[in-house]
Design a protein around this motif. Structure first.
Motif, PDB file in Angstrom:
ATOM      1  N   PHE A  11       4.635  -0.557   2.262  1.00  0.00           N
ATOM      2  CA  PHE A  11       3.983  -0.967   1.013  1.00  0.00           C
ATOM      3  C   PHE A  11       5.066  -1.467   0.076  1.00  0.00           C
ATOM      4  CE2 PHE A  11       0.948   2.221   2.554  1.00  0.00           C
ATOM      5  CZ  PHE A  11      -0.235   1.503   2.437  1.00  0.00           C
TER       6      PHE A  11
ATOM      7  N   ALA B  78       5.381   3.841   5.101  1.00  0.00           N
ATOM      8  CA  ALA B  78       4.344   4.857   5.292  1.00  0.00           C
ATOM      9  C   ALA B  78       4.128   5.171   6.769  1.00  0.00           C
ATOM     10  CB  ALA B  78       3.040   4.386   4.658  1.00  0.00           C
TER      11      ALA B  78
ATOM     12  N   SER C 189       0.014  16.389   4.205  1.00  0.00           N
ATOM     13  CA  SER C 189      -0.380  15.310   3.312  1.00  0.00           C
ATOM     14  C   SER C 189       0.767  14.302   3.181  1.00  0.00           C
ATOM     15  CB  SER C 189      -0.707  15.913   1.944  1.00  0.00           C
ATOM     16  OG  SER C 189      -1.253  14.928   1.123  1.00  0.00           O
ATOM     17  N   GLY C 190       0.422  13.017   3.287  1.00  0.00           N
ATOM     18  CA  GLY C 190       1.427  11.971   3.129  1.00  0.00           C
ATOM     19  C   GLY C 190       2.169  11.598   4.396  1.00  0.00           C
ATOM     20  N   SER C 191       1.783  12.182   5.536  1.00  0.00           N
ATOM     21  CA  SER C 191       2.532  11.901   6.764  1.00  0.00           C
ATOM     22  C   SER C 191       2.152  10.557   7.386  1.00  0.00           C
ATOM     23  CB  SER C 191       2.359  13.043   7.774  1.00  0.00           C
ATOM     24  OG  SER C 191       1.002  13.303   8.013  1.00  0.00           O
ATOM     25  N   GLY C 192       1.104   9.905   6.868  1.00  0.00           N
ATOM     26  CA  GLY C 192       0.768   8.565   7.363  1.00  0.00           C
ATOM     27  C   GLY C 192      -0.456   8.517   8.258  1.00  0.00           C
ATOM     28  N   LYS C 193      -1.232   9.591   8.282  1.00  0.00           N
ATOM     29  CA  LYS C 193      -2.395   9.648   9.167  1.00  0.00           C
ATOM     30  C   LYS C 193      -3.429   8.590   8.784  1.00  0.00           C
ATOM     31  CE  LYS C 193      -3.303  13.976   7.992  1.00  0.00           C
ATOM     32  NZ  LYS C 193      -2.299  14.215   6.915  1.00  0.00           N
ATOM     33  N   THR C 194      -3.844   8.607   7.531  1.00  0.00           N
ATOM     34  CA  THR C 194      -4.891   7.689   7.085  1.00  0.00           C
ATOM     35  C   THR C 194      -4.418   6.235   7.149  1.00  0.00           C
ATOM     36  OG1 THR C 194      -5.854   9.358   5.640  1.00  0.00           O
ATOM     37  CG2 THR C 194      -6.393   7.068   5.159  1.00  0.00           C
ATOM     38  N   VAL C 195      -3.232   5.982   6.627  1.00  0.00           N
ATOM     39  CA  VAL C 195      -2.726   4.605   6.595  1.00  0.00           C
ATOM     40  C   VAL C 195      -2.613   4.047   8.015  1.00  0.00           C
ATOM     41  CG1 VAL C 195      -0.693   3.208   6.053  1.00  0.00           C
ATOM     42  CG2 VAL C 195      -1.582   4.812   4.360  1.00  0.00           C
TER      43      VAL C 195
ATOM     44  N   PRO D 104      -4.702  -2.224   1.277  1.00  0.00           N
ATOM     45  CA  PRO D 104      -4.569  -3.195   0.176  1.00  0.00           C
ATOM     46  C   PRO D 104      -3.597  -4.315   0.559  1.00  0.00           C
ATOM     47  CG  PRO D 104      -3.459  -1.127  -0.358  1.00  0.00           C
ATOM     48  CD  PRO D 104      -4.211  -0.890   0.902  1.00  0.00           C
TER      49      PRO D 104
ATOM     50  N   GLN E 297     -12.214   9.943   4.439  1.00  0.00           N
ATOM     51  CA  GLN E 297     -11.884  11.107   3.641  1.00  0.00           C
ATOM     52  C   GLN E 297     -12.705  11.006   2.348  1.00  0.00           C
ATOM     53  OE1 GLN E 297      -7.672  10.859   3.727  1.00  0.00           O
ATOM     54  NE2 GLN E 297      -7.323  12.885   2.918  1.00  0.00           N
TER      55      GLN E 297
HETATM   56  N1  LIG Z   1      -1.687   1.695  -1.392  1.00  0.00           N
HETATM   57  C1  LIG Z   1      -0.543   2.358  -1.244  1.00  0.00           C
HETATM   58  N2  LIG Z   1       0.581   1.955  -1.868  1.00  0.00           N
HETATM   59  C2  LIG Z   1       1.767   2.611  -1.723  1.00  0.00           C
HETATM   60  N3  LIG Z   1       1.910   3.698  -0.961  1.00  0.00           N
HETATM   61  C3  LIG Z   1       0.818   4.163  -0.314  1.00  0.00           C
HETATM   62  C4  LIG Z   1      -0.458   3.523  -0.419  1.00  0.00           C
HETATM   63  N4  LIG Z   1      -1.347   4.217   0.349  1.00  0.00           N
HETATM   64  C5  LIG Z   1      -0.653   5.232   0.885  1.00  0.00           C
HETATM   65  N5  LIG Z   1       0.635   5.197   0.508  1.00  0.00           N
HETATM   66  C6  LIG Z   1       1.697   6.141   0.918  1.00  0.00           C
HETATM   67  O1  LIG Z   1       1.746   6.154   2.316  1.00  0.00           O
HETATM   68  C7  LIG Z   1       2.080   7.459   2.779  1.00  0.00           C
HETATM   69  C8  LIG Z   1       1.075   7.892   3.823  1.00  0.00           C
HETATM   70  O2  LIG Z   1      -0.183   8.086   3.210  1.00  0.00           O
HETATM   71  P1  LIG Z   1      -1.475   8.548   4.006  1.00  0.00           P
HETATM   72  O3  LIG Z   1      -2.612   8.405   3.074  1.00  0.00           O
HETATM   73  O4  LIG Z   1      -1.550   7.838   5.300  1.00  0.00           O
HETATM   74  O5  LIG Z   1      -1.158  10.082   4.260  1.00  0.00           O
HETATM   75  P2  LIG Z   1      -2.087  11.158   5.001  1.00  0.00           P
HETATM   76  O6  LIG Z   1      -1.280  11.699   6.138  1.00  0.00           O
HETATM   77  O7  LIG Z   1      -3.409  10.565   5.317  1.00  0.00           O
HETATM   78  O8  LIG Z   1      -2.191  12.293   3.883  1.00  0.00           O
HETATM   79  P3  LIG Z   1      -3.460  13.187   3.408  1.00  0.00           P
HETATM   80  O9  LIG Z   1      -3.478  14.364   4.332  1.00  0.00           O
HETATM   81  O10 LIG Z   1      -3.106  13.581   2.018  1.00  0.00           O
HETATM   82  O11 LIG Z   1      -4.690  12.349   3.487  1.00  0.00           O
HETATM   83  C9  LIG Z   1       2.119   8.351   1.556  1.00  0.00           C
HETATM   84  O12 LIG Z   1       3.460   8.530   1.183  1.00  0.00           O
HETATM   85  C10 LIG Z   1       1.371   7.560   0.524  1.00  0.00           C
HETATM   86  O13 LIG Z   1       1.833   7.863  -0.763  1.00  0.00           O
END
Ligand SMILES: Nc1ncnc2c1ncn2[C@@H]1O[C@H](COP(=O)(O)OP(=O)(O)OP(=O)(O)O)[C@@H](O)[C@H]1O
Ligand SMILES: [Mg+2]
Length: 334
Positions: free
Chosen positions: A13, A22, A42-48, A58, A95
């Protein structure tokens, strides 16, 4: 043949001069009908990493690498080109159901619109099909529920509606992103059972995203553990939990991070007042370059070499990958 083959997937990003990495080189595969869990804090990159597959990020996201769904390469496709894959090949339950449902629109209409986004149904046909889908996700009295608004439903029922919408196009892969996190334990188990039943009935593959390694290992065949945008361990659930019954935590777990995650799972055998172990420290800042293993600053087994170079993810034992210079439980080889 695998249904989905992800190779060296990366998502960055852009945020001003900084760049957040990410997802940082993720590779895995899912076979037709298989259940895989993607686990991590949280934040490990699963959703992205999952949104990247169907182009739901985005415009600031830069996605590279490959994701082949059957014969089609998904990475690099335009929004238009991805549309036929969304919902029909890969569907996602997002989510936070509270934000995903429109509070001002009746349930039946929302499901019907999800259907009509993909199929050339009339309003009437879509409304009938919506009731069928609500019945399919075991919502009692679906005709009546269809005429209600989201706030009239319990959290579990709302989650069933989300699943019904995701099933509208009969996806071959259903990604459930923290589908049960907001629910109480009993409802959580009911939704997980529902997902597994639907998977059997419809022959779908299931990718469960969760931060709960206990839940992952209970419901999935294969478990992928992510940390700071990378996969750090992958094995079958049976292998990760082998030895658990003997009272040991994480029988064949090799990566200290996975072990810590497993220790953080609430345990029934502990007295209710016992403090839950948590993993000390914080995940790294993904906008900075790091030398060495990204878990080293929090790892109790870390030594000097861990801070020098990042351990590669490699299949060290059959079907078991991990990325660690000094794995735990090393004496176990069965
Ligand atoms: N639109 C964005 N712009 C910048 N950084 C982003 C954006 N979306 C996610 N991130 C970053 O990407 C990283 C991974 O986010 P992600 O949502 O994939 O985590 P996650 O493992 O799904 O966490 P959670 O368990 O909280 O859902 C995080 O550091 C987050 O801050
Ligand atoms: Mg997430």
């Amino acid at each position: 043949m695998s249904l989905l083959e992800v190779t060296d997937l990366r998502v960055r990003f852009r945020a001003g001069r900084r760049e957040v990495r990410a997802v940082d080189g993720v590779s895995y595969r899912i076979d037709a009908g298989e259940t895989v869990a993607l686990v991590g804090e949280s934040g490990s990159g699963k959703t992205v990493s999952c949104r990247a597959l169907i182009g739901l990020l985005p415009p600031t996201a830069i996605v590279t690498g490959s994701a082949r769904f059957r014969d089609a390469e998904l990475i690099g496709l335009s929004d238009e080109q991805l549309r036929p894959h969304r919902g029909a090949d890969i569907a996602m339950v997002f989510q936070d159901p509270a934000r995903s449902l429109n509070p001002t629109m009746k349930i039946g209409l929302q499901v019907a619109e999800a259907i009509r986004a993909h199929e050339p149904f009339t309003r009437r046909e879509a409304a009938d099909r919506a009731v069928e889908l609500l019945r399919e996700v075991r919502i009692p009295l679906p005709e009546r529920r269809a005429a209600e608004y989201p706030h009239q439903l319990s959290g579990g029922m709302r989650q069933r509606v989300m699943i019904a919408m995701a099933l509208a196009c009969r996806p071959q892969l259903l990604i459930a992103d923290e589908a049960t996190t907001a629910l109480d334990v009993t409802t959580q188990a009911q939704i997980m059972e529902l997902l597994l039943e639907l998977q059997q009935e419809l022959g779908m593959a299931l990718l469960l995203i969760t931060h709960d390694l206990g839940l992952a290992a209970t419901y999935a065949g294969e478990v992928i553990v992510m940390y700071a945008g990378r996969i750090v361990e992958q094995a079958t659930a049976g292998r990760l939990l082998a030895g658990e019954r003997a009272g040991e935590v994480g029988g064949h777990v090799r990566m200290p991070y996975t072990k810590a995650l497993l220790e953080a799972v609430p345990r029934l055998e502990l007295p209710a007042h016992a403090p839950l172990p948590v993993i000390g420290g914080r995940p790294p800042d993904l906008s900075e370059r790091h030398q060495g293993c990204s878990f080293a600053p929090r790892c109790q087994s870390a030594r000097d070499d861990c801070r020098q170079a990042a351990p590669p993810l490699a299949e060290h034992e059959s079907g078991h990958r991990w990325a660690c210079w000094h794995p735990v439980n090393e004496s176990r080889h069965d």
